[in-house]
Motif scaffolding. Structure first.
Motif, PDB file in Angstrom:
ATOM      1  N   PRO A  12       0.777  -1.501   0.114  1.00 41.59           N
ATOM      2  CA  PRO A  12       0.038  -0.062   0.201  1.00 41.59           C
ATOM      3  C   PRO A  12       0.789   1.018   0.078  1.00 41.59           C
ATOM      4  CG  PRO A  12      -1.096  -1.538   1.647  1.00 41.59           C
ATOM      5  CD  PRO A  12       0.537  -2.102   1.254  1.00 41.59           C
ATOM      6  N   ARG A  16       0.707   3.967  -3.005  1.00 42.83           N
ATOM      7  CA  ARG A  16       0.124   5.258  -3.191  1.00 42.83           C
ATOM      8  C   ARG A  16       1.067   6.554  -3.225  1.00 42.83           C
ATOM      9  NH1 ARG A  16      -3.263   3.139   2.233  1.00 42.83           N
ATOM     10  NH2 ARG A  16      -4.543   1.595   1.015  1.00 42.83           N
ATOM     11  N   ARG A  17       2.344   6.207  -2.960  1.00 45.35           N
ATOM     12  CA  ARG A  17       3.100   7.393  -2.980  1.00 45.35           C
ATOM     13  C   ARG A  17       3.547   7.467  -4.468  1.00 45.35           C
ATOM     14  NH1 ARG A  17       5.883   5.339   1.486  1.00 45.35           N
ATOM     15  NH2 ARG A  17       7.250   4.394  -0.064  1.00 45.35           N
ATOM     16  N   GLU A  46     -16.351   7.802  -3.314  1.00 41.84           N
ATOM     17  CA  GLU A  46     -15.072   7.507  -3.311  1.00 41.84           C
ATOM     18  C   GLU A  46     -14.978   6.756  -1.780  1.00 41.84           C
ATOM     19  OE1 GLU A  46     -13.081  11.310  -2.974  1.00 41.84           O
ATOM     20  OE2 GLU A  46     -13.721  12.007  -4.996  1.00 41.84           O
ATOM     21  N   MET A  47     -15.481   6.864  -0.885  1.00 40.74           N
ATOM     22  CA  MET A  47     -15.254   6.223   0.344  1.00 40.74           C
ATOM     23  C   MET A  47     -15.368   4.655   0.163  1.00 40.74           C
ATOM     24  SD  MET A  47     -16.869   6.784   4.404  1.00 40.74           S
ATOM     25  CE  MET A  47     -16.208   8.414   4.065  1.00 40.74           C
ATOM     26  N   ALA A  50     -12.818   3.390  -2.236  1.00 37.80           N
ATOM     27  CA  ALA A  50     -11.560   2.994  -1.539  1.00 37.80           C
ATOM     28  C   ALA A  50     -11.739   1.758  -0.578  1.00 37.80           C
ATOM     29  CB  ALA A  50     -11.315   4.217  -0.676  1.00 37.80           C
ATOM     30  N   VAL A  55      -7.596   0.908  -1.097  1.00 34.80           N
ATOM     31  CA  VAL A  55      -6.765   2.132  -1.561  1.00 34.80           C
ATOM     32  C   VAL A  55      -7.378   3.291  -0.652  1.00 34.80           C
ATOM     33  CG1 VAL A  55      -5.953   1.124  -3.734  1.00 34.80           C
ATOM     34  CG2 VAL A  55      -8.066   2.550  -3.304  1.00 34.80           C
ATOM     35  N   SER A  56      -6.516   4.234  -0.739  1.00 29.90           N
ATOM     36  CA  SER A  56      -6.957   5.763  -0.124  1.00 29.90           C
ATOM     37  C   SER A  56      -7.972   6.373  -1.208  1.00 29.90           C
ATOM     38  CB  SER A  56      -5.764   6.699   0.077  1.00 29.90           C
ATOM     39  OG  SER A  56      -5.269   6.978  -1.165  1.00 29.90           O
ATOM     40  N   GLN A  57      -8.744   7.198  -0.311  1.00 22.97           N
ATOM     41  CA  GLN A  57      -9.651   8.046  -1.460  1.00 22.97           C
ATOM     42  C   GLN A  57      -8.831   9.215  -2.328  1.00 22.97           C
ATOM     43  OE1 GLN A  57     -12.693   8.667   2.413  1.00 22.97           O
ATOM     44  NE2 GLN A  57     -13.193   9.889   0.522  1.00 22.97           N
ATOM     45  N   ALA A  58      -7.687   9.240  -1.977  1.00 20.62           N
ATOM     46  CA  ALA A  58      -6.935  10.268  -2.945  1.00 20.62           C
ATOM     47  C   ALA A  58      -6.604   9.374  -4.118  1.00 20.62           C
ATOM     48  CB  ALA A  58      -5.351  10.551  -2.219  1.00 20.62           C
ATOM     49  N   VAL A  59      -6.235   8.075  -4.211  1.00 20.35           N
ATOM     50  CA  VAL A  59      -6.018   7.195  -5.458  1.00 20.35           C
ATOM     51  C   VAL A  59      -7.462   7.083  -6.042  1.00 20.35           C
ATOM     52  CG1 VAL A  59      -5.652   4.760  -5.837  1.00 20.35           C
ATOM     53  CG2 VAL A  59      -4.035   5.815  -4.322  1.00 20.35           C
TER      54      VAL A  59
END
Length: 241
Positions: A12, A16-17, A46-47, A50, A55-59
């Motif tokens: 993860p 993500r980075r 998004e939630m 995710a 994964v994160s919501q940003a992804v």
């Protein structure tokens, strides 16, 4: 879904980075749309996504942003993201706008196109041909959109290009999903687009107008009721078809 298991197996933090996962999440959502898991008009929170993909919501947000660029989803401020859905009347309205502006863009592109520009369009056509051969309806729509974006770029009119992008991306995406559901034959699309390249090189305005109208009629006639005046006026002037 295989890609979902693959996503969960990734490391993860590193994924993500470096942004590797956003394209994979986008592909999973895209596949879900074409397979009917997400239907036109469905929300894509998004939630929830995710949590589903681990994964994160940003992804997820990055993935949805990419899908919005292709027109498969539409994003509304303070409302969220939804699978693109268009009524026959909305398709008719978009097609009317597209006919006028697309024709103008083709005429300008014909005046501006260099041999390098025509070669670039031919390369875009190659991507479309590969998608047709693979029976990839989504791939055809994306390659088709990039082909037309290249014409808009060549036209040199950034305002027309911006409006056409807003109009055409959701239109292409929605119709591609419908064609996939209907299993439409894609074999004629390559010849039609080769003719576009040929006429842009030739620069015949009358033939360009004729081809733009004929192609749009063929592309969208099946999706709009015959009583809607979708193509009731010609580019460059009013008048019944």
């Amino acid at each position: 879904m295989k890609i979902q298991a693959h996503l969960r197996s990734r490391e993860p933090g590193r994924s993500r980075r470096n942004g590797v996962m956003a394209p994979e999440v986008a592909q999973a959502i895209r596949a879900g749309i074409f397979q009917g898991e997400y239907r036109p008009g469905d929300p894509l929170p998004e939630m929830h996504l995710a949590a589903k993909f681990g994964v994160s919501q940003a992804v997820v947000r990055e993935a949805l942003s990419g899908l919005a660029h292709t027109g498969l989803v539409r994003r509304f401020p303070n409302k969220g993201t939804y699978v693109t859905s268009l009524t026959p009347a909305e398709i008719g309205e978009l097609v009317r706008v597209r006919l006028l502006l697309e024709t103008a863009a083709w005429i300008d592109a014909a005046a501006n196109a260099t041999s390098k520009d025509l070669q670039c369009l031919t390369e875009r056509l190659g991507a479309m041909e590969a998608a047709v051969a693979a029976g990839d309806y989504d791939g055809v729509a994306r390659a088709d959109l990039e082909f037309h974006r290249e014409i808009w770029r060549i036209s040199g009119d950034s305002t027309i290009a911006r409006i056409l992008d807003q109009v055409t991306a959701p239109l292409f995406a929605f119709v591609s999903v419908r064609r996939h559901q209907r299993r439409d034959d894609l074999s004629t699309i390559i010849a039609e687009h080769r003719e576009i390249v040929r006429l842009l090189g030739k620069g015949d305005r009358r033939e360009i107008e004729r081809l733009a109208r004929a192609q749009i009629e063929r592309s969208y006639g099946a999706f709009v009721p015959p009583n809607l005046p979708v193509l009731s006026f010609r580019a460059g002037g009013a008048g019944r078809a």
